[in-house]
Design an enzyme around this catalytic site. Structure first.
Site, PDB file in Angstrom:
ATOM      1  N   GLU A  54      77.466   5.889  36.014  1.00 14.35           N
ATOM      2  CA  GLU A  54      77.246   4.509  36.017  1.00 14.35           C
ATOM      3  C   GLU A  54      76.877   3.833  37.278  1.00 14.35           C
ATOM      4  OE1 GLU A  54      75.757   2.220  34.826  1.00 14.35           O
ATOM      5  OE2 GLU A  54      76.952   0.862  33.603  1.00 14.35           O
ATOM      6  N   ARG A 101      40.649  17.071  26.990  1.00 13.51           N
ATOM      7  CA  ARG A 101      41.548  17.963  27.816  1.00 13.51           C
ATOM      8  C   ARG A 101      42.919  17.418  28.271  1.00 13.51           C
ATOM      9  NH1 ARG A 101      37.294  20.432  25.598  1.00 13.51           N
ATOM     10  NH2 ARG A 101      37.345  22.789  26.350  1.00 13.51           N
ATOM     11  N   ARG A 106      84.720   8.300  29.833  1.00 11.61           N
ATOM     12  CA  ARG A 106      84.164   7.745  28.604  1.00 11.61           C
ATOM     13  C   ARG A 106      83.008   8.347  27.864  1.00 11.61           C
ATOM     14  NH1 ARG A 106      83.794   4.678  33.105  1.00 11.61           N
ATOM     15  NH2 ARG A 106      81.776   3.156  33.245  1.00 11.61           N
ATOM     16  N   ARG A 121      74.810   4.923  24.558  1.00 12.41           N
ATOM     17  CA  ARG A 121      76.015   4.477  25.660  1.00 12.41           C
ATOM     18  C   ARG A 121      77.255   5.180  25.226  1.00 12.41           C
ATOM     19  NH1 ARG A 121      76.390  -1.901  26.098  1.00 12.41           N
ATOM     20  NH2 ARG A 121      78.016  -1.283  27.707  1.00 12.41           N
ATOM     21  N   HIS A 122      78.235   5.291  25.976  1.00 10.62           N
ATOM     22  CA  HIS A 122      79.498   5.751  25.445  1.00 10.62           C
ATOM     23  C   HIS A 122      80.132   5.001  24.548  1.00 10.62           C
ATOM     24  CE1 HIS A 122      81.177   2.703  27.759  1.00 10.62           C
ATOM     25  NE2 HIS A 122      80.397   2.889  29.026  1.00 10.62           N
ATOM     26  N   TYR A 136      50.013   8.631  23.987  1.00 10.44           N
ATOM     27  CA  TYR A 136      49.783   7.593  24.984  1.00 10.44           C
ATOM     28  C   TYR A 136      50.973   6.589  24.692  1.00 10.44           C
ATOM     29  CZ  TYR A 136      44.843   8.779  24.728  1.00 10.44           C
ATOM     30  OH  TYR A 136      43.526   9.404  24.688  1.00 10.44           O
ATOM     31  N   PRO A 185      35.843  16.401  27.930  1.00  7.92           N
ATOM     32  CA  PRO A 185      36.534  15.494  26.926  1.00  7.92           C
ATOM     33  C   PRO A 185      37.856  16.430  26.213  1.00  7.92           C
ATOM     34  CG  PRO A 185      34.179  15.222  26.845  1.00  7.92           C
ATOM     35  CD  PRO A 185      34.503  16.686  27.502  1.00  7.92           C
ATOM     36  N   ASN A 224      85.870  -2.015  28.645  1.00 12.01           N
ATOM     37  CA  ASN A 224      84.809  -2.893  27.988  1.00 12.01           C
ATOM     38  C   ASN A 224      85.541  -4.011  27.124  1.00 12.01           C
ATOM     39  OD1 ASN A 224      82.624  -0.191  26.723  1.00 12.01           O
ATOM     40  ND2 ASN A 224      82.451  -1.711  28.504  1.00 12.01           N
ATOM     41  N   HIS A 284      75.709   5.454  30.480  1.00 12.15           N
ATOM     42  CA  HIS A 284      76.270   4.245  30.666  1.00 12.15           C
ATOM     43  C   HIS A 284      75.092   3.200  30.669  1.00 12.15           C
ATOM     44  CE1 HIS A 284      79.797   6.157  32.127  1.00 12.15           C
ATOM     45  NE2 HIS A 284      79.076   7.039  32.602  1.00 12.15           N
TER      46      HIS A 284
HETATM   47  N1  ATP Z   1      46.925  19.912  29.747  1.00 13.98           N
HETATM   48  C1  ATP Z   1      46.620  19.362  28.750  1.00 13.98           C
HETATM   49  N2  ATP Z   1      45.431  20.178  28.201  1.00 13.98           N
HETATM   50  C2  ATP Z   1      45.035  19.952  27.000  1.00 13.98           C
HETATM   51  N3  ATP Z   1      45.581  18.763  26.099  1.00 13.98           N
HETATM   52  C3  ATP Z   1      46.470  18.137  26.578  1.00 13.98           C
HETATM   53  C4  ATP Z   1      47.074  18.207  28.092  1.00 13.98           C
HETATM   54  N4  ATP Z   1      47.676  17.213  28.254  1.00 13.98           N
HETATM   55  C5  ATP Z   1      47.859  16.227  27.312  1.00 13.98           C
HETATM   56  N5  ATP Z   1      47.081  16.935  26.301  1.00 13.98           N
HETATM   57  C6  ATP Z   1      46.746  16.413  24.923  1.00 13.98           C
HETATM   58  O1  ATP Z   1      45.617  15.762  24.946  1.00 13.98           O
HETATM   59  C7  ATP Z   1      45.497  14.790  23.955  1.00 13.98           C
HETATM   60  C8  ATP Z   1      44.903  13.235  24.636  1.00 13.98           C
HETATM   61  O2  ATP Z   1      43.591  13.865  25.047  1.00 13.98           O
HETATM   62  P1  ATP Z   1      42.965  12.449  26.112  1.00 13.98           P
HETATM   63  O3  ATP Z   1      42.532  11.297  25.635  1.00 13.98           O
HETATM   64  O4  ATP Z   1      44.025  12.380  27.417  1.00 13.98           O
HETATM   65  O5  ATP Z   1      41.805  13.415  26.804  1.00 13.98           O
HETATM   66  P2  ATP Z   1      40.722  12.996  27.739  1.00 13.98           P
HETATM   67  O6  ATP Z   1      40.588  14.412  28.544  1.00 13.98           O
HETATM   68  O7  ATP Z   1      41.168  12.187  28.604  1.00 13.98           O
HETATM   69  O8  ATP Z   1      39.489  12.806  26.921  1.00 13.98           O
HETATM   70  P3  ATP Z   1      38.128  12.055  27.233  1.00 13.98           P
HETATM   71  O9  ATP Z   1      37.471  12.523  28.187  1.00 13.98           O
HETATM   72  O10 ATP Z   1      37.523  11.974  25.874  1.00 13.98           O
HETATM   73  O11 ATP Z   1      38.688  10.732  27.533  1.00 13.98           O
HETATM   74  C9  ATP Z   1      46.980  14.547  23.557  1.00 13.98           C
HETATM   75  O12 ATP Z   1      46.975  15.034  22.236  1.00 13.98           O
HETATM   76  C10 ATP Z   1      47.901  15.347  24.388  1.00 13.98           C
HETATM   77  O13 ATP Z   1      48.727  15.941  23.696  1.00 13.98           O
END
Ligand code: ATP
Length: 448
Positions: A300, A24, A280, A229-230, A402, A22, A236, A365
């Site tokens: 563009e 990660r 531009r 944009r420019h 997200y 979790p 224009n 553009h």
């Molecule tokens: N490769 C990475 N290694 C570690 N942290 C990362 C990585 N990529 C993104 N993050 C950070 O991880 C956070 C988002 O965690 P996320 O909910 O995606 O974890 P998860 O692994 O899906 O956890 P869970 O198993 O609880 O669902 C954000 O703060 C993001 O900046």
């Protein structure tokens, strides 16, 4: 009829099986992949097992994730089974191309189960592990997204953090990382501490290699992207599209004001300015005190034989084309020119480079900006070509875990509107079509 891009012409179906403890970044990476592939018109969807699990256990505490908790184990098994069933149905019924199974998939036994199901259904499994032992980063991730997750609604953040750390410890008891020797027959990628080290094993297809290349370029450092944009151009004012005209006097005024607007928004950050190769955009960037790069890919949308014409002239000269474009603006390709789809494909290296970089200001553009904005804001293809992106406005994007936050900074220098709604050859912001767009950038000062 489905339109095939180079990447999905082989009739391939891929399941990206996320692996990792979790917090990660598995959901973060999954959502980015889906956004990137969808933007490239590759049908993709994420199946988040946590969302399925919440139906049976909305707010579980850490002991729910203890592998010896048999009751909880049943609920978790049910959740992953439901997610996989939905995923298989999606492949079959909706001609899905890339599914992401977003779960911890922490044991080899679980992964073998997914592997078998994929093989039985002619789906290529690709395991994608996010491995991280940086405790400070893990704590930041928990504070960033976990304490505010529906699992901890109404719970004190410190209590939620302690519980989440215990949840991780429960997973650690059974976690089996991907292993170069034991898993040598699998297609897999291991991202170690973001992308400090990347291990790639048996990645064979073009589409898999695109996904790998993309995730290798992701970073999570805080950053902004500014888009403009420019300034208003002579064309224009004359209501003409395309060309390579200079700025109007008001456009030059915007160019003079831009350094101040950028400074107010960026402080003393060191930015890099990207422009197209057209006059531009370069005139708009001429007073900006930052390093500048020109990209042909930022030019563009090429209007082909219609370049230099007004919309009224196009409607008169090519009435069928005019109508066809309104009917499917994303796919319509100007005679001898480009469609929005063509622009997206040539912008792919820009997106890849933007993911790698930190603070970039892009001056380009209308059509190109719509495509870049659509990528960051996940705007669907049928809407993106109709988005209103006004002149003389600086847009700041802030990619977060997200979602991307948007701030719009107006220069307060009048400019003509170049917006053309559906079914008319007249330009002007008062058109009701653009006001209906959920992604119109015209009315709000900032938007989340
Ligand atoms: N490769 C990475 N290694 C570690 N942290 C990362 C990585 N990529 C993104 N993050 C950070 O991880 C956070 C988002 O965690 P996320 O909910 O995606 O974890 P998860 O692994 O899906 O956890 P869970 O198993 O609880 O669902 C954000 O703060 C993001 O900046």
């Amino acid at each position: 009829m489905p339109v095939y891009t180079v990447s999905n012409v082989q009739n391939l179906r891929i399941c990206v099986v996320m692996v990792g403890l979790p917090a990660r970044g598995k959901s973060f990476i999954s959502q980015k992949i889906v956004r990137y592939l969808s933007w490239l018109s590759i049908k993709s969807k994420c199946f988040n097992v946590g969302n399925y699990r919440r139906q049976g256990a909305p707010r579980p505490s850490a002991e729910f994730f203890d592998a010896s908790n048999e009751e909880a184990y049943k609920i978790r098994e049910h959740a992953v089974t439901q997610a996989v069933i939905d995923m298989m149905n999606w492949f079959a019924d909706e001609q899905g191309v890339v599914a992401i199974l977003d779960a911890t998939n922490s044991t080899r036994q679980r992964r073998n189960w997914v592997l078998k199901l994929c093989r039985e259904n002619s789906i290529e499994p690709m395991f994608l592990e996010s491995w991280c032992d940086d405790n400070d980063l893990i704590l930041r991730n928990i504070a960033d997204v976990k304490t505010s997750s529906p699992d901890y609604k109404g719970v004190d953040p410190d209590v939620a953090t302690a519980d989440f750390l215990e949840r991780i410890a429960n997973y650690e008891q059974v976690y089996q990382a991907l292993d170069e020797a034991q898993d040598r027959d699998l297609t897999f990628v291991r991202l170690i501490n973001i992308a400090q080290q990347v291990i790639i094993n048996k990645v064979e297809t073009y589409l898999e290699s695109r996904i790998v290349f993309y995730v290798m370029n992701l970073h999570i450092k805080p950053r902004y992207i500014w888009l403009s944009r420019h300034g208003e151009s002579i064309y224009n004012l004359e209501k003409k599209i395309g060309g390579d005209s200079s700025l109007s006097p008001r456009g030059l005024q915007y160019a003079k004001k831009l350094p101040e607007l950028v400074r107010e928004s960026a402080g003393n950050r060191d930015l890099t300015v990207w422009t197209s190769t057209l006059i531009r955009t370069q005139e708009t960037a001429q007073d900006l005190p930052y390093k500048q790069l020109q990209w042909k890919a930022l030019d563009e949308l090429d209007a082909g034989v219609c370049d230099g014409m007004t919309y009224e002239e196009i409607e008169e000269t090519f009435p069928e084309d005019f109508k066809a474009r309104d009917e499917d603006k994303y796919e319509y390709r100007y005679r001898g020119g480009e469609s929005y789809r063509d622009v997206v494909i040539r912008l792919e290296p820009i997106i890849m480079e933007l993911e790698r970089q930190e603070n970039i200001l892009i001056i380009t553009h209308q059509a190109v900006l719509r495509c870049i904005y659509a990528y960051f804001m996940n705007v669907p293809q049928e809407e993106s070509p109709w988005m209103s992106i006004p002149l003389h406005t600086l847009i700041r994007l802030e990619p977060r875990a997200y979602a991307t936050h948007v701030t719009k900074i107006k220069a307060d220098i009048p400019a003509v509107s170049t917006y053309k709604g559906k079914g008319t050859s007249q330009v002007g912001e008062s058109d009701s079509n653009q006001r209906k767009s959920a992604h119109a950038l015209i009315d709000s000062d900032s938007k989340k």
